[in-house]
Structure formats: C-alpha cells, structure tokens
Scaffold this motif. Structure first.
Motif, PDB file in Angstrom:
ATOM      1  N   ASP A   1       0.832  -1.202   0.000  1.00  0.00           N
ATOM      2  CA  ASP A   1       0.000   0.000   0.000  1.00  0.00           C
ATOM      3  C   ASP A   1       0.869   1.255   0.000  1.00  0.00           C
ATOM      4  O   ASP A   1       1.919   1.287   0.635  1.00  0.00           O
TER       5      ASP A   1
ATOM      6  N   GLU B   1       3.344  11.795 -11.272  1.00  0.00           N
ATOM      7  CA  GLU B   1       2.595  13.051 -11.146  1.00  0.00           C
ATOM      8  C   GLU B   1       1.166  12.814 -10.704  1.00  0.00           C
ATOM      9  O   GLU B   1       0.335  13.725 -10.764  1.00  0.00           O
ATOM     10  N   TRP B   2       0.872  11.626 -10.234  1.00  0.00           N
ATOM     11  CA  TRP B   2      -0.510  11.229  -9.992  1.00  0.00           C
ATOM     12  C   TRP B   2      -0.959  11.596  -8.584  1.00  0.00           C
ATOM     13  O   TRP B   2      -1.137  10.742  -7.708  1.00  0.00           O
TER      14      TRP B   2
ATOM     15  N   ALA C   1      -3.462  14.511  -6.281  1.00  0.00           N
ATOM     16  CA  ALA C   1      -4.489  15.555  -6.222  1.00  0.00           C
ATOM     17  C   ALA C   1      -4.464  16.213  -4.846  1.00  0.00           C
ATOM     18  O   ALA C   1      -4.018  15.613  -3.871  1.00  0.00           O
TER      19      ALA C   1
ATOM     20  N   TYR D   1      -7.038  18.579  -2.139  1.00  0.00           N
ATOM     21  CA  TYR D   1      -8.415  18.952  -1.794  1.00  0.00           C
ATOM     22  C   TYR D   1      -8.397  19.929  -0.640  1.00  0.00           C
ATOM     23  O   TYR D   1      -7.509  19.899   0.214  1.00  0.00           O
TER      24      TYR D   1
ATOM     25  N   TYR E   1      -5.179  18.569  -9.665  1.00  0.00           N
ATOM     26  CA  TYR E   1      -5.003  17.173 -10.055  1.00  0.00           C
ATOM     27  C   TYR E   1      -3.745  17.057 -10.915  1.00  0.00           C
ATOM     28  O   TYR E   1      -3.247  18.068 -11.443  1.00  0.00           O
ATOM     29  N   GLN E   2      -3.255  15.848 -11.043  1.00  0.00           N
ATOM     30  CA  GLN E   2      -2.022  15.592 -11.769  1.00  0.00           C
ATOM     31  C   GLN E   2      -0.900  16.519 -11.304  1.00  0.00           C
ATOM     32  O   GLN E   2      -0.166  17.087 -12.126  1.00  0.00           O
TER      33      GLN E   2
ATOM     34  N   TYR F   1      -5.974  18.184   2.024  1.00  0.00           N
ATOM     35  CA  TYR F   1      -5.590  16.785   1.907  1.00  0.00           C
ATOM     36  C   TYR F   1      -4.946  16.534   0.545  1.00  0.00           C
ATOM     37  O   TYR F   1      -5.410  17.055  -0.480  1.00  0.00           O
TER      38      TYR F   1
ATOM     39  N   GLN G   1      -3.885  13.329  -2.163  1.00  0.00           N
ATOM     40  CA  GLN G   1      -4.361  11.983  -2.505  1.00  0.00           C
ATOM     41  C   GLN G   1      -3.550  11.445  -3.674  1.00  0.00           C
ATOM     42  O   GLN G   1      -3.443  12.112  -4.706  1.00  0.00           O
TER      43      GLN G   1
ATOM     44  N   TYR H   1      -3.197   8.694  -6.728  1.00  0.00           N
ATOM     45  CA  TYR H   1      -4.108   7.868  -7.524  1.00  0.00           C
ATOM     46  C   TYR H   1      -3.375   7.067  -8.596  1.00  0.00           C
ATOM     47  O   TYR H   1      -3.970   6.683  -9.615  1.00  0.00           O
ATOM     48  N   ILE H   2      -2.117   6.779  -8.341  1.00  0.00           N
ATOM     49  CA  ILE H   2      -1.432   5.860  -9.251  1.00  0.00           C
ATOM     50  C   ILE H   2      -1.938   4.428  -9.032  1.00  0.00           C
ATOM     51  O   ILE H   2      -1.887   3.584  -9.927  1.00  0.00           O
ATOM     52  N   SER H   3      -2.426   4.166  -7.831  1.00  0.00           N
ATOM     53  CA  SER H   3      -2.985   2.873  -7.494  1.00  0.00           C
ATOM     54  C   SER H   3      -4.194   3.094  -6.596  1.00  0.00           C
ATOM     55  O   SER H   3      -4.033   3.364  -5.404  1.00  0.00           O
ATOM     56  N   TYR H   4      -5.368   3.007  -7.191  1.00  0.00           N
ATOM     57  CA  TYR H   4      -6.617   3.285  -6.471  1.00  0.00           C
ATOM     58  C   TYR H   4      -6.549   4.675  -5.846  1.00  0.00           C
ATOM     59  O   TYR H   4      -6.452   5.655  -6.564  1.00  0.00           O
ATOM     60  N   ALA H   5      -6.603   4.774  -4.512  1.00  0.00           N
ATOM     61  CA  ALA H   5      -6.546   6.098  -3.875  1.00  0.00           C
ATOM     62  C   ALA H   5      -6.121   5.961  -2.437  1.00  0.00           C
ATOM     63  O   ALA H   5      -6.592   5.065  -1.717  1.00  0.00           O
TER      64      ALA H   5
ATOM     65  N   PHE I   1      -5.324   8.866   0.848  1.00  0.00           N
ATOM     66  CA  PHE I   1      -5.247  10.258   1.270  1.00  0.00           C
ATOM     67  C   PHE I   1      -4.175  10.435   2.340  1.00  0.00           C
ATOM     68  O   PHE I   1      -3.920   9.526   3.144  1.00  0.00           O
TER      69      PHE I   1
ATOM     70  N   LEU J   1      -9.712  11.616   5.631  1.00  0.00           N
ATOM     71  CA  LEU J   1     -10.482  10.957   4.585  1.00  0.00           C
ATOM     72  C   LEU J   1      -9.946   9.552   4.332  1.00  0.00           C
ATOM     73  O   LEU J   1      -8.734   9.341   4.295  1.00  0.00           O
TER      74      LEU J   1
ATOM     75  N   TRP K   1     -10.495   6.291   1.667  1.00  0.00           N
ATOM     76  CA  TRP K   1     -11.094   5.774   0.449  1.00  0.00           C
ATOM     77  C   TRP K   1     -11.576   4.348   0.675  1.00  0.00           C
ATOM     78  O   TRP K   1     -10.851   3.507   1.202  1.00  0.00           O
TER      79      TRP K   1
ATOM     80  N   ARG L   1     -14.695   2.015  -5.402  1.00  0.00           N
ATOM     81  CA  ARG L   1     -15.228   2.746  -6.553  1.00  0.00           C
ATOM     82  C   ARG L   1     -15.873   1.783  -7.526  1.00  0.00           C
ATOM     83  O   ARG L   1     -15.639   0.570  -7.473  1.00  0.00           O
TER      84      ARG L   1
ATOM     85  N   LEU M   1      -2.765   7.408 -17.654  1.00  0.00           N
ATOM     86  CA  LEU M   1      -2.652   6.471 -16.539  1.00  0.00           C
ATOM     87  C   LEU M   1      -3.606   5.297 -16.695  1.00  0.00           C
ATOM     88  O   LEU M   1      -3.334   4.184 -16.263  1.00  0.00           O
TER      89      LEU M   1
ATOM     90  N   PRO N   1      -7.287   3.311 -15.932  1.00  0.00           N
ATOM     91  CA  PRO N   1      -8.222   3.206 -14.812  1.00  0.00           C
ATOM     92  C   PRO N   1      -7.607   2.787 -13.485  1.00  0.00           C
ATOM     93  O   PRO N   1      -8.334   2.480 -12.548  1.00  0.00           O
ATOM     94  N   ARG N   2      -6.296   2.804 -13.379  1.00  0.00           N
ATOM     95  CA  ARG N   2      -5.678   2.397 -12.114  1.00  0.00           C
ATOM     96  C   ARG N   2      -6.108   3.281 -10.955  1.00  0.00           C
ATOM     97  O   ARG N   2      -6.230   2.845  -9.825  1.00  0.00           O
ATOM     98  N   GLY N   3      -6.297   4.569 -11.257  1.00  0.00           N
ATOM     99  CA  GLY N   3      -6.670   5.484 -10.186  1.00  0.00           C
ATOM    100  C   GLY N   3      -7.461   6.648 -10.734  1.00  0.00           C
ATOM    101  O   GLY N   3      -7.547   6.836 -11.942  1.00  0.00           O
ATOM    102  N   ALA N   4      -8.050   7.419  -9.826  1.00  0.00           N
ATOM    103  CA  ALA N   4      -8.866   8.560 -10.231  1.00  0.00           C
ATOM    104  C   ALA N   4      -8.756   9.661  -9.195  1.00  0.00           C
ATOM    105  O   ALA N   4      -8.493   9.403  -8.013  1.00  0.00           O
ATOM    106  N   TRP N   5      -8.943  10.893  -9.682  1.00  0.00           N
ATOM    107  CA  TRP N   5      -9.096  12.009  -8.741  1.00  0.00           C
ATOM    108  C   TRP N   5     -10.581  12.353  -8.684  1.00  0.00           C
ATOM    109  O   TRP N   5     -11.342  12.049  -9.597  1.00  0.00           O
ATOM    110  N   TYR N   6     -10.992  12.988  -7.591  1.00  0.00           N
ATOM    111  CA  TYR N   6     -12.417  13.077  -7.304  1.00  0.00           C
ATOM    112  C   TYR N   6     -12.947  14.499  -7.126  1.00  0.00           C
ATOM    113  O   TYR N   6     -12.422  15.275  -6.326  1.00  0.00           O
TER     114      TYR N   6
END
Lengths: 106, 125
Positions: free
Chosen positions: A1, A31-32, A34, A36, A49-50, A87, A89, A91-95, A97, B45, B47, B50, B105, B107-112
């Motif tokens: 993780d 660069e992945w 974000a 908030y 983002y990015q 915060y 986050q 997102y290179i692998s799911y998410a 924070f 927060l 996660w 999804r 990238l 669908p490995r990850g997403a911003w929200y």
C-alpha cells in the motif's frame, strides 16, 4: 500500500502570507497526485489534479508542484476563505489520502 | 455540471447493514467513475472503493473488501454503497464523489470532484 504523509499537521498563518504545504508518498507516484480543501461541515473540494493542474474555478493563488515522492501545494497570498484543512491523494494505485494539514489563523 | 445528492442520515445497530445512495444529475453517466470515501468524527479521509461503468468493474480498499458492496442503477443514475456487519467504529460521514481518469494512466486510479454532501451514519446500540 502507498502511504501519504503530510506536513505540518497544523500551519498557523496570517492573511497575505505565502504558505506551502508538503505531501510525501512512500513510493514513486510520478505526477498522480491531487489536492483537496475541506472546510468544517462541508464536503472536500478538488483544487489540483495531476500534481500541478488547477481545477476549473480554483483561484490562481493556489499552485501545485512536485513529482515522484515529494509534492507541494502553495497559496501565494493567503485569503480569509483559505483557512481550512487540505488533503493530498495519490491515484497511481486506487486512492490513498494524507492525514491532512489544517491552516489556521496565527 | 455534475451534481451528487446523497440520502439522509441513518442510525444503525451493531451487526446490521446500511445502504447509502447517491443520485447523479447534470452529466452523462454512460461512462463514469464513482468513488466512496468516509470520514470518522474529527478524522481524515479514507477511500473505500469505486465503481467504473465502462469496465463494469468495482474495486475496494483491502480494509473494506469483505464488508462493502458498491452498485449502480444506470436507469436512475443512482449509486449505492452497502456496508455490512456494522461496528461502532463505522460511525462516520460517507461521501460519494465523481471520479476522473487520466488517459495516460488509465483506470488504475482517479481524482475526485465534485462530491456529494455526505451522509452521516451512526452505529450505536
């Protein structure tokens, strides 16, 4: 993780200050990333983002930078509306924070 | 402009289940990512998982994999997060959020963003 660590936990500043928040990833996330903003009683709001792309409608005093494992969010001139918790986050692998940085009034 | 409106606050007893809904409007929902994030009182927060429409796929954080189910009703653009075997530590605000994916990238990850207004779930005997 992938773990995300933000520093400092709390940052005390005055209106007009330039403030920089830091976020570190436990491994290379390119660069992945974000950022908030969350105010008390409200849902989080996407700022960046990015790593450095400003979300539409976000004031230009906000800027994001960094890549790999070290990232920053800078507010060039802190405004009264900016006192909040921030915060990051990955997102290179799911998410995942970070634990947040609270910006409060000095 | 996508808007997400969530169902109201709930009080549940330990061991029961809760189902939170999230209705989307203002956009095209044939290709979407909807994420679920929770926030315990005074905490950060977290996660949970999804759903990705165009892959007909769901992903869950390891911590919740055994207890959470995320589904979608495309006919009504409504998304659901079902959490079972509730414990007092599940007391939190639960958010749905619209996810965006980078073409590079994948669908490995997403911003929200944007996010729903949040649903307070209280687990108490």
């Amino acid at each position: 993780d992938i773990q995300m660590t933000q520093s400092p936990s709390t940052l005390s500043a005055s209106v007009g200050d330039r403030v920089t928040l830091t976020c570190r990833a436990s491994q290379d996330i390119s660069e992945w990333l974000a950022w908030y903003q969350q105010k008390p009683g409200q849902a989080p709001k996407l700022l960046v983002y990015q790593a450095s792309n400003l979300q539409k409608g976000v004031p230009a005093r906000f800027s994001g930078g960094g890549s790999g494992t070290d990232f920053t969010l800078t507010i060039s001139s802190l405004q009264p509306d900016d006192f909040a918790t921030y915060y990051c986050q990955q997102y290179i692998s799911y998410a995942t924070f970070g634990q947040g940085t609270k910006v409060d009034l000095k | 402009q996508v808007q997400l409106v969530q169902s109201g606050a709930e009080v549940k007893t330990p061991g029961s289940s809760a189902k939170v809904s999230c209705k989307a409007s203002g956009g095209s929902f044939s290709n979407y990512v909807i994420g679920w994030v929770r926030q315990a009182p005074g905490q950060g927060l977290e996660w949970m998982g999804r759903i990705i429409s165009f892959m007909d796929k769901t992903d869950y954080a390891p911590k919740f994999r055994d207890r959470v189910t995320i589904t979608a009703d495309t006919s009504t653009s409504t998304f659901y997060m079902d959490l079972s075997d509730l414990r007092s530590e599940d007391t939190a605000i639960y958010y749905c959020a619209f996810g965006s994916i980078s073409v590079r990238l994948g669908p490995r990850g997403a911003w929200y963003g944007p996010w729903g207004q949040g649903t307070l779930l209280t687990v108490s005997s």
